[in-house]
Design a protein around this motif. Sequence first.
Motif, short mmCIF file in Angstrom:
data_model
loop_
_atom_site.label_atom_id
_atom_site.label_comp_id
_atom_site.label_asym_id
_atom_site.label_seq_id
_atom_site.Cartn_x
_atom_site.Cartn_y
_atom_site.Cartn_z
N SER A 38 -13.09 -27.45 -7.88
CA SER A 38 -13.00 -28.90 -7.96
C SER A 38 -12.82 -29.47 -6.57
N ASP A 65 -9.85 -32.02 -6.65
CA ASP A 65 -8.51 -31.43 -6.50
C ASP A 65 -8.17 -31.11 -5.06
N HIS A 66 -9.18 -30.88 -4.22
CA HIS A 66 -8.96 -30.55 -2.81
C HIS A 66 -9.13 -31.77 -1.90
N ASP A 117 -16.61 -33.22 -12.12
CA ASP A 117 -15.50 -32.40 -11.63
C ASP A 117 -15.34 -31.07 -12.35
#
Length: 130
Positions: A70, A73-74, A97
């Motif tokens: 993802s 998420d980063h 995603d």
Amino acid sequence: MLTRGLRSALLIAGVSVATLIATATVATAGPASVSADPCPSRALCLYEGSNFTGEMFAATSLNPAGICVSLVDHGWGDRAHSAINTHNTSAQMFMNDDCVGGPYQVPGNSSLSSFGTFTPESVWVPYRGS
């Protein structure tokens, strides 16, 4: 001798722990200066700017099945605009995603200097060891 129910519970617990460990260690990523850090071997490197400029995000998998990473998420959702794939196997980028839908292919041992209007939210990367 373990009962069937206990064996099932231990198997599920073992798979859960293995999955947790795998998802915690399968992807390596982080920003770096393009001039200071070239794309590592067997990785998909995404760059903030076109023509491989700006910050870099490198993703690779330690899981033999490959892994969905993802970008959201980063902190890389909608940030990538060019890519280098130093792996001999294709990687895929997705506009969502969760690595589903029609992928944008990044062939093995290739680079894409611009994605045009495509902005990836997740990537699937192959096993680093293959």
